[in-house]
Design a protein around this motif. Structure first.
Motif, PDB file in Angstrom:
ATOM      1  N   VAL A 143       0.830  -1.454  -0.055  1.00 47.32           N
ATOM      2  CA  VAL A 143       0.246   0.516  -0.190  1.00 47.32           C
ATOM      3  C   VAL A 143       1.245   0.961   0.305  1.00 47.32           C
ATOM      4  O   VAL A 143       2.261   1.536   0.798  1.00 47.32           O
ATOM      5  CB  VAL A 143      -0.403  -0.213   0.981  1.00 47.32           C
ATOM      6  N   ARG A 144       0.979   2.795  -1.389  1.00 51.53           N
ATOM      7  CA  ARG A 144       1.170   3.812  -0.838  1.00 51.53           C
ATOM      8  C   ARG A 144       0.058   4.822  -0.611  1.00 51.53           C
ATOM      9  O   ARG A 144       1.404   5.787  -0.872  1.00 51.53           O
ATOM     10  CB  ARG A 144       2.273   3.340  -2.075  1.00 51.53           C
ATOM     11  N   TYR A 145      -0.376   4.604  -0.591  1.00 49.55           N
ATOM     12  CA  TYR A 145      -1.722   6.120  -0.579  1.00 49.55           C
ATOM     13  C   TYR A 145      -1.507   5.614   1.045  1.00 49.55           C
ATOM     14  O   TYR A 145      -2.505   5.249   1.261  1.00 49.55           O
ATOM     15  CB  TYR A 145      -2.820   6.389  -1.037  1.00 49.55           C
ATOM     16  N   PHE A 146      -2.423   6.830   1.400  1.00 48.01           N
ATOM     17  CA  PHE A 146      -2.086   7.355   3.086  1.00 48.01           C
ATOM     18  C   PHE A 146      -3.730   8.724   3.008  1.00 48.01           C
ATOM     19  O   PHE A 146      -3.040   9.500   2.757  1.00 48.01           O
ATOM     20  CB  PHE A 146      -1.260   7.236   4.239  1.00 48.01           C
ATOM     21  N   ASP A 147      -4.648   8.550   3.903  1.00 52.16           N
ATOM     22  CA  ASP A 147      -5.570   9.233   3.445  1.00 52.16           C
ATOM     23  C   ASP A 147      -5.686   9.551   5.110  1.00 52.16           C
ATOM     24  O   ASP A 147      -6.244   9.369   5.682  1.00 52.16           O
ATOM     25  CB  ASP A 147      -6.638   8.817   2.710  1.00 52.16           C
ATOM     26  N   ALA A 148      -6.312  10.643   4.768  1.00 56.28           N
ATOM     27  CA  ALA A 148      -5.903  11.600   6.617  1.00 56.28           C
ATOM     28  C   ALA A 148      -7.620  13.026   6.743  1.00 56.28           C
ATOM     29  O   ALA A 148      -7.628  13.431   5.854  1.00 56.28           O
ATOM     30  CB  ALA A 148      -4.284  11.571   7.740  1.00 56.28           C
ATOM     31  N   ALA A 149      -7.136  13.685   7.822  1.00 56.43           N
ATOM     32  CA  ALA A 149      -8.090  14.643   7.440  1.00 56.43           C
ATOM     33  C   ALA A 149      -8.475  15.800   9.067  1.00 56.43           C
ATOM     34  O   ALA A 149      -7.458  14.467   9.826  1.00 56.43           O
ATOM     35  CB  ALA A 149      -9.649  14.127   7.696  1.00 56.43           C
ATOM     36  N   ARG A 150      -8.022  16.589   8.864  1.00 54.96           N
ATOM     37  CA  ARG A 150      -8.295  17.398   9.814  1.00 54.96           C
ATOM     38  C   ARG A 150      -9.014  17.362  10.714  1.00 54.96           C
ATOM     39  O   ARG A 150      -8.548  16.955  11.874  1.00 54.96           O
ATOM     40  CB  ARG A 150      -8.788  18.918   9.645  1.00 54.96           C
ATOM     41  N   SER A 151     -10.384  15.843  10.392  1.00 52.12           N
ATOM     42  CA  SER A 151     -11.438  15.960  11.608  1.00 52.12           C
ATOM     43  C   SER A 151     -11.208  14.600  12.334  1.00 52.12           C
ATOM     44  O   SER A 151     -11.922  14.224  12.982  1.00 52.12           O
ATOM     45  CB  SER A 151     -12.065  16.072  11.108  1.00 52.12           C
ATOM     46  N   TYR A 152     -10.451  14.005  11.796  1.00 54.63           N
ATOM     47  CA  TYR A 152      -9.662  12.709  11.663  1.00 54.63           C
ATOM     48  C   TYR A 152      -9.101  12.389  12.989  1.00 54.63           C
ATOM     49  O   TYR A 152      -8.030  11.912  13.630  1.00 54.63           O
ATOM     50  CB  TYR A 152      -9.226  11.911  10.620  1.00 54.63           C
ATOM     51  N   GLY A 153      -9.549  13.344  14.161  1.00 56.59           N
ATOM     52  CA  GLY A 153      -8.552  13.167  15.372  1.00 56.59           C
ATOM     53  C   GLY A 153      -7.887  14.039  15.487  1.00 56.59           C
ATOM     54  O   GLY A 153      -6.365  14.870  14.983  1.00 56.59           O
ATOM     55  N   ARG A 154      -6.289  12.527  15.672  1.00 55.17           N
ATOM     56  CA  ARG A 154      -4.735  12.870  15.201  1.00 55.17           C
ATOM     57  C   ARG A 154      -4.742  11.789  15.037  1.00 55.17           C
ATOM     58  O   ARG A 154      -3.392  11.808  14.587  1.00 55.17           O
ATOM     59  CB  ARG A 154      -4.593  12.694  17.168  1.00 55.17           C
ATOM     60  N   SER A 155      -4.884  12.148  13.336  1.00 61.74           N
ATOM     61  CA  SER A 155      -4.482  11.275  12.282  1.00 61.74           C
ATOM     62  C   SER A 155      -3.588  11.555  11.653  1.00 61.74           C
ATOM     63  O   SER A 155      -2.562  10.983  11.523  1.00 61.74           O
ATOM     64  CB  SER A 155      -6.048  11.311  11.515  1.00 61.74           C
ATOM     65  N   GLU A 156      -3.360  13.478  11.356  1.00 59.08           N
ATOM     66  CA  GLU A 156      -2.105  14.105  10.829  1.00 59.08           C
ATOM     67  C   GLU A 156      -0.768  13.826  11.528  1.00 59.08           C
ATOM     68  O   GLU A 156      -0.359  13.419  11.581  1.00 59.08           O
ATOM     69  CB  GLU A 156      -2.532  15.068  10.493  1.00 59.08           C
ATOM     70  N   GLU A 157      -1.195  14.025  13.220  1.00 59.55           N
ATOM     71  CA  GLU A 157      -0.630  13.629  13.970  1.00 59.55           C
ATOM     72  C   GLU A 157       0.556  12.209  13.898  1.00 59.55           C
ATOM     73  O   GLU A 157       1.613  11.989  12.998  1.00 59.55           O
ATOM     74  CB  GLU A 157      -0.640  13.455  15.682  1.00 59.55           C
ATOM     75  N   PHE A 158      -0.363  11.254  14.054  1.00 66.41           N
ATOM     76  CA  PHE A 158      -0.087   9.904  13.863  1.00 66.41           C
ATOM     77  C   PHE A 158       1.240   9.629  12.499  1.00 66.41           C
ATOM     78  O   PHE A 158       1.706   9.319  12.627  1.00 66.41           O
ATOM     79  CB  PHE A 158      -1.288   9.036  14.198  1.00 66.41           C
ATOM     80  N   LEU A 159       0.232  10.225  11.536  1.00 65.37           N
ATOM     81  CA  LEU A 159       0.638   9.608  10.583  1.00 65.37           C
ATOM     82  C   LEU A 159       2.023  10.634  10.209  1.00 65.37           C
ATOM     83  O   LEU A 159       2.980   9.850   9.718  1.00 65.37           O
ATOM     84  CB  LEU A 159      -0.051  10.193   8.997  1.00 65.37           C
ATOM     85  N   ALA A 160       2.351  11.568  10.844  1.00 70.16           N
ATOM     86  CA  ALA A 160       3.558  12.165  10.830  1.00 70.16           C
ATOM     87  C   ALA A 160       4.319  12.157  11.101  1.00 70.16           C
ATOM     88  O   ALA A 160       5.748  11.972  11.063  1.00 70.16           O
ATOM     89  CB  ALA A 160       3.143  14.037  11.359  1.00 70.16           C
ATOM     90  N   ASP A 161       4.615  11.011  12.611  1.00 69.83           N
ATOM     91  CA  ASP A 161       5.185  11.071  13.631  1.00 69.83           C
ATOM     92  C   ASP A 161       5.518   9.595  12.963  1.00 69.83           C
ATOM     93  O   ASP A 161       7.017   9.508  12.334  1.00 69.83           O
ATOM     94  CB  ASP A 161       4.385  10.199  14.961  1.00 69.83           C
ATOM     95  N   TRP A 162       4.751   8.282  12.177  1.00 76.29           N
ATOM     96  CA  TRP A 162       5.170   7.244  10.859  1.00 76.29           C
ATOM     97  C   TRP A 162       6.135   7.538  10.470  1.00 76.29           C
ATOM     98  O   TRP A 162       7.107   7.152   9.791  1.00 76.29           O
ATOM     99  CB  TRP A 162       3.961   6.874  11.063  1.00 76.29           C
ATOM    100  N   LEU A 163       5.541   8.495   9.826  1.00 77.75           N
ATOM    101  CA  LEU A 163       6.552   9.464   8.325  1.00 77.75           C
ATOM    102  C   LEU A 163       7.936   9.552   8.566  1.00 77.75           C
ATOM    103  O   LEU A 163       8.720   8.975   7.936  1.00 77.75           O
ATOM    104  CB  LEU A 163       5.416   9.986   7.373  1.00 77.75           C
ATOM    105  N   ASN A 164       7.995  10.283   9.538  1.00 70.60           N
ATOM    106  CA  ASN A 164       9.199  11.301  10.381  1.00 70.60           C
ATOM    107  C   ASN A 164      10.164  10.270  10.661  1.00 70.60           C
ATOM    108  O   ASN A 164      11.277   9.966  10.878  1.00 70.60           O
ATOM    109  CB  ASN A 164       8.879  12.495  10.967  1.00 70.60           C
ATOM    110  N   ALA A 165       9.880   9.079  11.295  1.00 65.52           N
ATOM    111  CA  ALA A 165      10.363   8.168  11.398  1.00 65.52           C
ATOM    112  C   ALA A 165      11.626   6.954  10.630  1.00 65.52           C
ATOM    113  O   ALA A 165      12.100   6.438  11.237  1.00 65.52           O
ATOM    114  CB  ALA A 165       9.418   7.084  12.747  1.00 65.52           C
TER     115      ALA A 165
END
Length: 323
Positions: free
Chosen positions: A62-84
């Motif tokens: 899988v290569r596409y990941f989809d978040a939203a401002r209204s999905y709680g902390r989805s952007e934060e969780f995704l960003a942490d994962w990407l930065n690592a």
């Protein structure tokens, strides 16, 4: 277009993406959520679960990941994962603006999200997304456009979105409700300086709700990438809740109802990316079997009997409780 990166992918699952609506916050409307998440839905528990899902998705192609401002902390969780994982340079990241998360990490809030498609809302949420995702963001979508959305007619907003596009961010929109086709066609007509503004559309399409298909085909023909959401109808097509016709076809394939439901969408010639909304690694693995499902004409005919009237479908969806 960042989605050109997906066009060169060779894994069978490259046209399946992972949406984070179900795991970026403790409450959502999907059926079976208690069984999926259990009682512990702390920030750190869901952060860990999200990272486990993202790892499993990436390993399986899988290569596409989809978040939203209204999905709680989805952007934060995704960003942490990407930065690592700085070596992961073949991923496409999308997020959305237009709804504000208001549930304060609870499951029983009076309102879980508030819609606002105005220019000030865009500027505020774009800054919030930029702070978290930074240069990882490839696609920014207006969240749940309907035919009456001011985002379809606000020229100032269009100009700001065109500025973001000129700086390298792909601009898209998502749709919801029984008039999705009307919203899609209205968005296709939006231009800035004679050029189409939107390059992607994300819409609900599944075995029960197919009304957007003609408009999605038109969007595809116009050069937009089509992303399909709610492929499992918020759990109504999962094994525990699936209609008998879907269960029977799934039994013939020796796979789950979820794999058949997703396969039905993947075979549409206009479908660019079909989102899995999995909340567990096992669900994700089962969803990804959709890439190898081959449905015959008889099975397709039986699945076609499941289609509901759009108004009835969306009315039922609106009655699903947050839990």
């Amino acid at each position: 277009m960042p989605f050109a990166r997906l066009a060169t992918a060779t894994t069978p699952t490259c046209h399946i993406g992972l949406g984070l609506a179900a795991i970026g916050r403790p409450g959502y409307i999907n059926l079976g959520r208690t069984e999926d998440l259990g009682e512990d839905r702390s920030v750190e528990t869901l952060r860990t679960r999200t990272h486990e899902l993202l790892d499993a998705a990436y390993v399986q192609g899988v290569r596409y990941f989809d978040a939203a401002r209204s999905y709680g902390r989805s952007e934060e969780f995704l960003a942490d994962w990407l930065n690592a994982r700085p070596s992961f340079d073949d991923i496409v990241v999308g997020s959305k603006w237009g709804y504000t998360y208001t549930a304060s990490w609870t499951t029983d809030a009076e309102r879980h999200e508030v819609k606002d498609h105005t220019l000030p809302a865009y500027e505020r949420q774009r800054a919030e997304t930029a702070e978290l995702l930074g240069d990882h963001l490839d696609l920014y979508q207006i969240h749940s456009v309907t035919p009456d959305s001011p985002a379809l007619t606000d020229k100032e907003l269009h100009a700001k979105l065109a500025e973001a596009a000129a700086q390298g961010t792909t601009i898209g929109f998502s749709t919801s409700g029984p008039a999705q086709a009307d919203a899609i066609r209205a968005a296709l007509a939006v231009t800035v300086d004679g050029e189409p503004l939107f390059r992607t559309v994300q819409s609900t399409y599944n075995a029960l709700e197919t009304s957007a298909a003609p408009a999605l085909a038109e969007a595809h023909d116009a050069g937009l990438t089509v992303i399909v959401k709610e492929s499992m109808a918020n759990g109504r097509l999962a094994d525990a809740h699936a209609p008998e016709a879907l269960k029977a076809v799934a039994a013939q394939t020796s796979l789950g109802c979820d794999a058949v439901a997703l396969a039905l969408i993947l075979r549409q010639p206009w479908a660019g990316v079909v989102l899995s909304g999995a909340a567990t690694v096992n669900q994700l693995s089962s969803n990804l079997h959709a890439a190898v499902v081959d449905l015959d004409d008889d099975q397709l005919s039986r699945l076609a009997t499941l289609v509901e009237e759009p108004v009835a479908y969306w009315e039922q969806r609106s009655r699903l409780p947050w839990h």
